[in-house]
Each structure stands twice: as C-alpha cells, then as structure tokens.
Design a protein around this motif. Structure first.
Motif, PDB file in Angstrom:
ATOM      1  N   ASP A 170      28.033  49.766  29.218  1.00  0.00           N
ATOM      2  CA  ASP A 170      27.662  48.588  30.007  1.00  0.00           C
ATOM      3  C   ASP A 170      26.218  48.183  29.720  1.00  0.00           C
ATOM      4  N   TYR A 171      25.334  49.161  29.544  1.00  0.00           N
ATOM      5  CA  TYR A 171      23.947  48.849  29.227  1.00  0.00           C
ATOM      6  C   TYR A 171      23.849  48.188  27.856  1.00  0.00           C
ATOM      7  N   GLN A 172      24.614  48.685  26.901  1.00  0.00           N
ATOM      8  CA  GLN A 172      24.574  48.071  25.575  1.00  0.00           C
ATOM      9  C   GLN A 172      25.001  46.601  25.640  1.00  0.00           C
ATOM     10  N   VAL A 173      25.994  46.307  26.454  1.00  0.00           N
ATOM     11  CA  VAL A 173      26.410  44.912  26.642  1.00  0.00           C
ATOM     12  C   VAL A 173      25.282  44.107  27.287  1.00  0.00           C
ATOM     13  N   SER A 174      24.615  44.699  28.270  1.00  0.00           N
ATOM     14  CA  SER A 174      23.572  43.977  29.012  1.00  0.00           C
ATOM     15  C   SER A 174      22.376  43.606  28.145  1.00  0.00           C
ATOM     16  N   ILE A 175      22.147  44.345  27.039  1.00  0.00           N
ATOM     17  CA  ILE A 175      21.019  44.030  26.156  1.00  0.00           C
ATOM     18  C   ILE A 175      21.472  43.258  24.912  1.00  0.00           C
ATOM     19  N   GLY A 176      22.707  42.755  24.971  1.00  0.00           N
ATOM     20  CA  GLY A 176      23.161  41.850  23.924  1.00  0.00           C
ATOM     21  C   GLY A 176      24.054  42.452  22.871  1.00  0.00           C
ATOM     22  N   GLY A 177      24.454  43.698  23.031  1.00  0.00           N
ATOM     23  CA  GLY A 177      25.326  44.336  22.053  1.00  0.00           C
ATOM     24  C   GLY A 177      26.791  44.229  22.418  1.00  0.00           C
ATOM     25  N   ASP A 178      27.625  44.810  21.586  1.00  0.00           N
ATOM     26  CA  ASP A 178      29.072  44.803  21.819  1.00  0.00           C
ATOM     27  C   ASP A 178      29.657  46.122  21.341  1.00  0.00           C
ATOM     28  N   PRO A 179      29.889  47.072  22.241  1.00  0.00           N
ATOM     29  CA  PRO A 179      30.413  48.375  21.855  1.00  0.00           C
ATOM     30  C   PRO A 179      31.879  48.370  21.436  1.00  0.00           C
ATOM     31  N   PRO A 230      17.003  58.131  27.300  1.00  0.00           N
ATOM     32  CA  PRO A 230      15.679  57.602  27.674  1.00  0.00           C
ATOM     33  C   PRO A 230      15.730  56.165  28.178  1.00  0.00           C
ATOM     34  N   ALA A 231      16.503  55.312  27.530  1.00  0.00           N
ATOM     35  CA  ALA A 231      16.612  53.919  27.969  1.00  0.00           C
ATOM     36  C   ALA A 231      17.321  53.823  29.315  1.00  0.00           C
ATOM     37  N   LEU A 232      18.383  54.606  29.500  1.00  0.00           N
ATOM     38  CA  LEU A 232      19.128  54.558  30.757  1.00  0.00           C
ATOM     39  C   LEU A 232      18.300  55.088  31.914  1.00  0.00           C
ATOM     40  N   LEU A 233      17.477  56.093  31.641  1.00  0.00           N
ATOM     41  CA  LEU A 233      16.579  56.628  32.670  1.00  0.00           C
ATOM     42  C   LEU A 233      15.482  55.626  33.004  1.00  0.00           C
ATOM     43  N   GLU A 234      14.935  55.002  31.979  1.00  0.00           N
ATOM     44  CA  GLU A 234      13.869  54.017  32.191  1.00  0.00           C
ATOM     45  C   GLU A 234      14.360  52.844  33.028  1.00  0.00           C
ATOM     46  N   GLU A 235      15.611  52.451  32.789  1.00  0.00           N
ATOM     47  CA  GLU A 235      16.194  51.331  33.546  1.00  0.00           C
ATOM     48  C   GLU A 235      16.725  51.764  34.909  1.00  0.00           C
ATOM     49  N   LYS A 236      16.610  53.079  35.193  1.00  0.00           N
ATOM     50  CA  LYS A 236      17.081  53.648  36.458  1.00  0.00           C
ATOM     51  C   LYS A 236      18.587  53.464  36.661  1.00  0.00           C
ATOM     52  N   ASN A 239      20.041  59.222  36.605  1.00  0.00           N
ATOM     53  CA  ASN A 239      18.935  60.135  36.854  1.00  0.00           C
ATOM     54  C   ASN A 239      19.076  61.371  35.957  1.00  0.00           C
ATOM     55  N   GLU A 240      18.063  62.213  35.943  1.00  0.00           N
ATOM     56  CA  GLU A 240      18.041  63.384  35.065  1.00  0.00           C
ATOM     57  C   GLU A 240      19.234  64.306  35.313  1.00  0.00           C
ATOM     58  N   GLU A 241      19.625  64.425  36.575  1.00  0.00           N
ATOM     59  CA  GLU A 241      20.740  65.315  36.911  1.00  0.00           C
ATOM     60  C   GLU A 241      22.048  64.807  36.310  1.00  0.00           C
ATOM     61  N   GLU A 242      22.240  63.496  36.292  1.00  0.00           N
ATOM     62  CA  GLU A 242      23.466  62.932  35.732  1.00  0.00           C
ATOM     63  C   GLU A 242      23.507  63.078  34.211  1.00  0.00           C
ATOM     64  N   VAL A 243      22.349  62.956  33.583  1.00  0.00           N
ATOM     65  CA  VAL A 243      22.287  63.188  32.137  1.00  0.00           C
ATOM     66  C   VAL A 243      22.629  64.639  31.827  1.00  0.00           C
ATOM     67  N   ALA A 244      22.024  65.556  32.572  1.00  0.00           N
ATOM     68  CA  ALA A 244      22.276  66.979  32.352  1.00  0.00           C
ATOM     69  C   ALA A 244      23.736  67.320  32.612  1.00  0.00           C
TER      70      ALA A 244
END
Length: 272
Positions: A170-179, A230-236, A239-244
């Motif tokens: 979803d983030y990739q779509v939001s920044i103009g990409g197409d997964p 890093p990008a997903l964390l920066e955009e909130k 969180n770190e726990e979900e990445v882990a």
C-alpha cells in the motif's frame, strides 16, 4: 497537494540496501536469466541500472555485450561504478548515465534493452517505454521483468507477514508505484507500440522437497521486506515491534519443514 521534489523509493539508498540488491540478484538469477537471451545483441540499454547488480550478471553471461546503464540516483551510479571496477570492467564494456528514464537523451542507438524491477517504482511506466523507443534500432529486442506482488503466499499463513506485506505494498502505491505492474506488461508494451510481445510467469513454489532452496528464498524475501522498514517506520505506518514480528515469523517459516513459499513474477519479451 504532494510537494515532494524527489520521488520516494521504498527500499532506500543506504549501503546495506545496495549490498542486498547484489545478493538478491544472485539468488534469483537462474529464475530470470535461464529464460532470456542476448546472444545476438551487441550493445544494450539497461534502464534503472541501480548499483549494477543485473549489469554484473549480464556481462558475466554475455561477455560480448557493451552495456549503457541509465540510473536516476547518483549514489547508485557511484556504487555501480565501484562494483564494475572491482570486477575489471572498464568504459569499453559498461558506462552509466544519470538521467530521468522518462526523458532520455542518449548518445546512440541500441539493439537491445533490459529493464528489471524498475517499472514497479514509477508512476507512468508506459512513458518510459515510449522514451527509450527512439534509441532502439529497428528489430531491437527488449526484455522486461517485473513484480506481481499479489501472488505472494506462505503456508502456514502468518498474520504478522500478511499485515506487513499489505502495508508495504500500500505504501508503494501511495508513493506512485505499482506492485502489480507485472500483470500489465503486455498491455503497456502494446500501448507503447512494441511488436511480437510474449509473456511468461516465473518464480517460486517451494515446499518440503527442497529445504535448502526454500531456506535461501525465505531469507532473501525477509531481507526484501525488511528493506522497506526504514521508510515505513519513518512514515509511522509500522512500529519496531511489528517489523520484528514479521522478521521472526519469516524465520520460523523458513525453519519449518512443511512450510510453503509461493511467488510469481512476470517476464516480457518484445521487439521494436
């Protein structure tokens, strides 16, 4: 209105990511390159050449080639030039140009083109296909390889992985990409006026019969997913726990004897 001056890139440009790109290329090499051929081409254009991860493989498999790589990000070009120098390739074999692929201004014509994992990151992929066409000679061969991320599946299904993957895409779509751009390659090439378009589906379907490759691919995919953290964390968005939690789940799936990894990408061959 979006005020970004530069396009965002989900994977980032840090050194760890630059090295991951080279390792990724090696892991998936046979799945891509065993089905393509540049035996008759002499000088090919590589769009989105990045750190030269695919360039390296092309030159190893087709040592007769001369390659011109086009890349938007100067940091990637610097790393690519370092990588090529370490491998002993000089300007007579490969050179990199810093350009916007939608506004190409190239010094000559090419009898082939290679685009791999690039169109997923751009807003107007057909514009890139149009942009490179004037620099391809009549009969030039073009090979595209692109993602189709909706096909990713693991068994057992782990919600930590499913949730992360949805947010990632979803983030990739939001920044103009197409997964999912791989599914559109045929239409995009047709719209851009290319001929004799052929599509194939490649990828992985790994189960208990090949534990070694399955472990390798689970590690590769965990690193791919983590590269967006890093990008997903920066955009909130996470969180770190979900990445882990995603990383732990992928490791557990990797080590589970009866787990399954499934993913398809799409490869297209066409001609000018």
């Amino acid at each position: 209105m979006d005020q970004r001056k530069e396009p965002k890139y989900i994977h980032g440009y840090h050194e760890v990511e630059q090295e991951r790109l080279r390792e990724q290329a090696k892991v998936i090499e046979n799945k891509i390159y065993d089905f393509i051929h540049f035996n008759e081409q002499k000088h090919i254009l590589e769009l989105g050449s990045g750190v030269g991860a695919q360039t390296e493989i092309l030159l190893r498999r087709y040592p007769h080639l001369q390659i011109t790589g086009v890349e938007y990000e100067p940091r990637q070009i610097q790393k690519a030039e370092q990588n090529m120098a370490k491998l002993g390739y000089g300007l007579e074999k490969v050179r990199f140009l810093q350009q916007d692929a939608t506004k190409l201004d190239l010094p000559g014509k090419y009898d082939g083109a290679f685009v791999c994992w690039v169109l997923e990151h751009v807003q107007q992929p057909v514009k890139i296909l149009h942009s490179m066409k004037p620099f391809l000679s009549r009969g030039a061969k073009i090979i595209l390889t692109e993602v189709f991320n909706a096909t990713f599946y693991t068994y057992p299904v782990r919600q930590e992985v499913v949730t992360y993957w949805k947010i990632y895409n979803d983030y990739q779509v939001s920044i103009g990409g197409d997964p999912q751009v791989g599914a559109r390659l045929g239409d995009l090439l047709d719209e851009a006026g290319y001929q004799n378009i052929e599509l194939r589906s490649g990828g992985f379907h790994l189960d208990s019969r090949d534990q070694h490759e399955k472990k390798l691919v689970f590690n590769y995919w965990k690193n791919l997913m983590s590269s967006g953290a890093p990008a997903l964390l920066e955009e909130k968005l996470l969180n770190e726990e979900e990445v882990a939690a995603m990383q732990v789940a992928m490791d557990e799936l990797r080590d589970l004897s009866h787990s399954i990894f499934y993913y398809r990408f799409i490869q297209a061959t066409a001609y000018v």
